[in-house]
Design an enzyme around this catalytic site. Structure first.
Site, PDB file in Angstrom:
ATOM      1  N   ASP A 195       0.853  -1.179   0.000  1.00  0.00           N
ATOM      2  CA  ASP A 195       0.000   0.000   0.000  1.00  0.00           C
ATOM      3  C   ASP A 195       0.894   1.235   0.000  1.00  0.00           C
ATOM      4  OD1 ASP A 195      -2.180  -1.616   0.014  1.00  0.00           O
ATOM      5  OD2 ASP A 195      -2.684  -1.334   2.130  1.00  0.00           O
ATOM      6  N   ASP A 197       0.616   3.965   1.579  1.00  0.00           N
ATOM      7  CA  ASP A 197       0.682   4.754   2.814  1.00  0.00           C
ATOM      8  C   ASP A 197       1.415   4.042   3.941  1.00  0.00           C
ATOM      9  OD1 ASP A 197      -1.158   2.793   3.341  1.00  0.00           O
ATOM     10  OD2 ASP A 197      -2.855   4.144   3.631  1.00  0.00           O
ATOM     11  N   TRP A 257     -13.563  -2.237  -0.783  1.00  0.00           N
ATOM     12  CA  TRP A 257     -12.576  -2.488   0.260  1.00  0.00           C
ATOM     13  C   TRP A 257     -12.790  -3.827   0.956  1.00  0.00           C
ATOM     14  CZ3 TRP A 257     -12.092  -3.533   5.396  1.00  0.00           C
ATOM     15  CH2 TRP A 257     -10.827  -3.318   5.959  1.00  0.00           C
ATOM     16  N   GLU A 260      -9.756  -9.089  -0.152  1.00  0.00           N
ATOM     17  CA  GLU A 260      -8.916  -9.626  -1.232  1.00  0.00           C
ATOM     18  C   GLU A 260      -7.617 -10.208  -0.686  1.00  0.00           C
ATOM     19  OE1 GLU A 260      -9.024  -6.451  -0.469  1.00  0.00           O
ATOM     20  OE2 GLU A 260      -6.885  -6.093  -0.201  1.00  0.00           O
ATOM     21  N   ASP A 261      -7.099  -9.587   0.380  1.00  0.00           N
ATOM     22  CA  ASP A 261      -5.869 -10.094   0.984  1.00  0.00           C
ATOM     23  C   ASP A 261      -6.127 -11.392   1.754  1.00  0.00           C
ATOM     24  OD1 ASP A 261      -7.425  -8.573   2.701  1.00  0.00           O
ATOM     25  OD2 ASP A 261      -5.730  -7.762   3.810  1.00  0.00           O
ATOM     26  N   MET A 287       1.608   4.242   9.277  1.00  0.00           N
ATOM     27  CA  MET A 287       0.662   4.456   8.180  1.00  0.00           C
ATOM     28  C   MET A 287       0.302   5.938   8.108  1.00  0.00           C
ATOM     29  SD  MET A 287      -3.142   2.877   7.579  1.00  0.00           S
ATOM     30  CE  MET A 287      -2.842   1.295   6.834  1.00  0.00           C
ATOM     31  N   HIS A 290      -5.393   8.976   6.825  1.00  0.00           N
ATOM     32  CA  HIS A 290      -6.226   9.466   5.724  1.00  0.00           C
ATOM     33  C   HIS A 290      -7.661   9.050   5.945  1.00  0.00           C
ATOM     34  CE1 HIS A 290      -6.579   5.412   3.953  1.00  0.00           C
ATOM     35  NE2 HIS A 290      -5.364   5.239   4.422  1.00  0.00           N
ATOM     36  N   ARG A 292     -11.472   7.770   4.293  1.00  0.00           N
ATOM     37  CA  ARG A 292     -11.802   6.724   3.325  1.00  0.00           C
ATOM     38  C   ARG A 292     -11.775   7.293   1.911  1.00  0.00           C
ATOM     39  NH1 ARG A 292     -12.762   1.909   3.237  1.00  0.00           N
ATOM     40  NH2 ARG A 292     -12.942   1.647   5.478  1.00  0.00           N
TER      41      ARG A 292
HETATM   42  C1  LIG Z   1     -10.012  -7.267   7.555  1.00  0.00           C
HETATM   43  O1  LIG Z   1      -9.197  -6.191   7.947  1.00  0.00           O
HETATM   44  C2  LIG Z   1      -7.902  -6.187   7.406  1.00  0.00           C
HETATM   45  C3  LIG Z   1      -7.108  -5.059   8.022  1.00  0.00           C
HETATM   46  O2  LIG Z   1      -7.665  -3.827   7.747  1.00  0.00           O
HETATM   47  C4  LIG Z   1      -8.001  -6.098   5.889  1.00  0.00           C
HETATM   48  O3  LIG Z   1      -6.709  -6.138   5.348  1.00  0.00           O
HETATM   49  C5  LIG Z   1      -8.864  -7.236   5.368  1.00  0.00           C
HETATM   50  O4  LIG Z   1      -9.033  -7.101   3.979  1.00  0.00           O
HETATM   51  C6  LIG Z   1     -10.207  -7.256   6.045  1.00  0.00           C
HETATM   52  N1  LIG Z   1     -10.977  -8.427   5.622  1.00  0.00           N
HETATM   53  C7  LIG Z   1     -12.268  -8.352   5.268  1.00  0.00           C
HETATM   54  C8  LIG Z   1     -12.923  -9.647   4.927  1.00  0.00           C
HETATM   55  O5  LIG Z   1     -12.879  -7.311   5.225  1.00  0.00           O
HETATM   56 MN   LIG Z   2      -4.423   3.110   4.512  1.00  0.00          MN
END
Ligand SMILES: *[C@@H]1O[C@H](CO)[C@@H](O)[C@H](O)[C@H]1NC(C)=O
Ligand SMILES: [Mn+2]
Ligand SMILES: *[C@@H]1O[C@H](CO)[C@@H](O)[C@H](O)[C@H]1NC(C)=O
Length: 346
Positions: A195, A197, A257, A260-261, A287, A290, A292
């Site tokens: 990211d 930031d 948002w 995905e991670d 970080m 900021h 949203r």
């Molecule tokens: C949960 O929070 C983390 C940290 O902000 C984020 O990286 C992750 O994508 C979030 N997972 C969901 C399912 O929203």
């Molecule tokens: Mn951020």
């Protein structure tokens, strides 16, 4: 007496509210439905990797600009010799890219590329940054990260993948695009997804890949320097080309948002990998604060999609990636690639 009792009541109410808030925050998004056994396994893995790693001797110098020695170059040492350890990072200075260009002009090559002049780098690393309208953050990132990456003796390039237009954001797809576009330029063997930031507070946190995918942003100030949950893989993470291909990259279908991670984290587990980490002192990050971003609201569907990772991962990822490059701009400090990610209408 009554007053004291009232105070106590208010205090205990406040405490339980705070407790509830903390509980909700903690549990809100760590329900990765598929893995429970895996989560436990990872927890142990993480404990093991939380032991203190050997710290290199204190450095004296900063940037290495010395000329190459005669004869064939030797491989760079395992531990880069010029690291500084704990760094001072602040965002109150109004930075200009021109300053950064002037300072790094003699060592960088067009496109934000660098190669150590005195040895052969251990890895060829593409740093991929998903981006939209965060130029202020980018200035700080470039100001702090280039000197760190140079001291780490990496053969690296910086790729800013800019989502065109103002349709809903897709961080994961931008990462996949960065991977593909970077490989068109150079034979990278390691990818650091970051990211814009997040700035490391210790340059011993090497932007390199290891035997397992490595999560680098272990202890972020925003989360009180605590790892929010064991399987987290967001923020800054390093994954080798091989590891990334094995899981078919990120999913392309996480719009907005969140999640995905976590999906990538599950992909890694399903392919028999686990997450490695630096210890929580070296893995500290700051970080940039900021609000949203526009058109990047938390998407409530994303958490449900995590139930389908195992079914989707072979057909949704690098092998189904489709996008259009609008523009590639080379700056001394970075390669800036603007792309149409083909966002759904609406
Ligand atoms: C949960 O929070 C983390 C940290 O902000 C984020 O990286 C992750 O994508 C979030 N997972 C969901 C399912 O929203
Ligand atoms: Mn951020
Ligand atoms: C920072 O610099 C930019 C460009 O020089 C200028 O437009 C802006 O007003 C400055 N901001 C502050 C807070 O000094």
């Amino acid at each position: 007496m009554l007053k004291t009792a009232f105070k106590l009541l208010v205090l205990s109410a406040a405490c339980s509210l705070a407790g509830l808030a903390a509980f909700l925050f903690y549990n809100r998004n760590r329900s990765l439905p598929f893995i429970t056994a895996a989560q436990n396994a990872l927890k142990w893995e993480n404990k093991a990797s939380f032991r203190t790693e050997k710290t290199p001797a204190a450095p004296e110098v900063g940037l290495q600009t010395s000329a190459a020695p005669a004869g064939p170059l030797q491989p760079c040492p395992d531990v880069p010799p010029n690291l500084q350890g704990v760094l001072r990072v602040e965002f109150s200075t109004n930075r200009s890219l021109e300053d950064v260009r002037q300072r790094l002009g003699p060592v960088l090559q067009e496109g934000g590329r660098y190669k150590p002049p005195t040895c052969v780098a251990k890895q060829k690393v593409a740093i991929i940054i998903p981006f939209r309208n965060r130029h202020e953050h980018l200035k700080h990132w470039l100001h702090f990260l280039h000197p760190i990456l140079i001291r780490q003796q990496l053969d690296y390039g910086v790729y800013i993948i800019n989502q065109e237009g103002d349709s809903v954001f897709n961080r994961a797809k931008l990462m996949n695009i960065g991977h593909v576009e970077a490989l068109k330029e150079y034979d990278y063997d390691c990818f650091v997804f970051s990211d814009v930031d997040l700035i490391p507070l210790d340059d011993r946190n090497l932007y390199r890949c290891s035997d397992n995918p490595r999560h680098l942003s272990v202890a972020v100030d925003k989360f009180n320097f605590i790892l929010p949950y064991a399987t987290i893989f967001g923020g800054v993470s390093a994954i080798s080309k091989e590891q990334f291909l094995k899981v078919n990259g990120f999913s392309n279908t996480f719009w907005g948002w969140g999640g995905e991670d976590d999906d990538l984290s599950q992909r890694l587990y399903f392919q028999g990998m686990s997450i490695s980490r630096p210890d929580s002192l070296i893995g500290r990050y700051k970080m940039i604060k900021h609000g949203r971003d526009l058109h990047n609201n938390p998407n409530p569907q994303n958490v449900h999609k995590l139930k389908e990772t195992a079914y989707n991962m072979n057909t949704d990822g690098l092998n189904s990636l489709s996008y259009t490059v609008r523009e590639i701009k080379k700056d001394l400090l970075y390669t800036f690639i603007t792309v149409d990610v083909q966002a759904p209408a609406g």
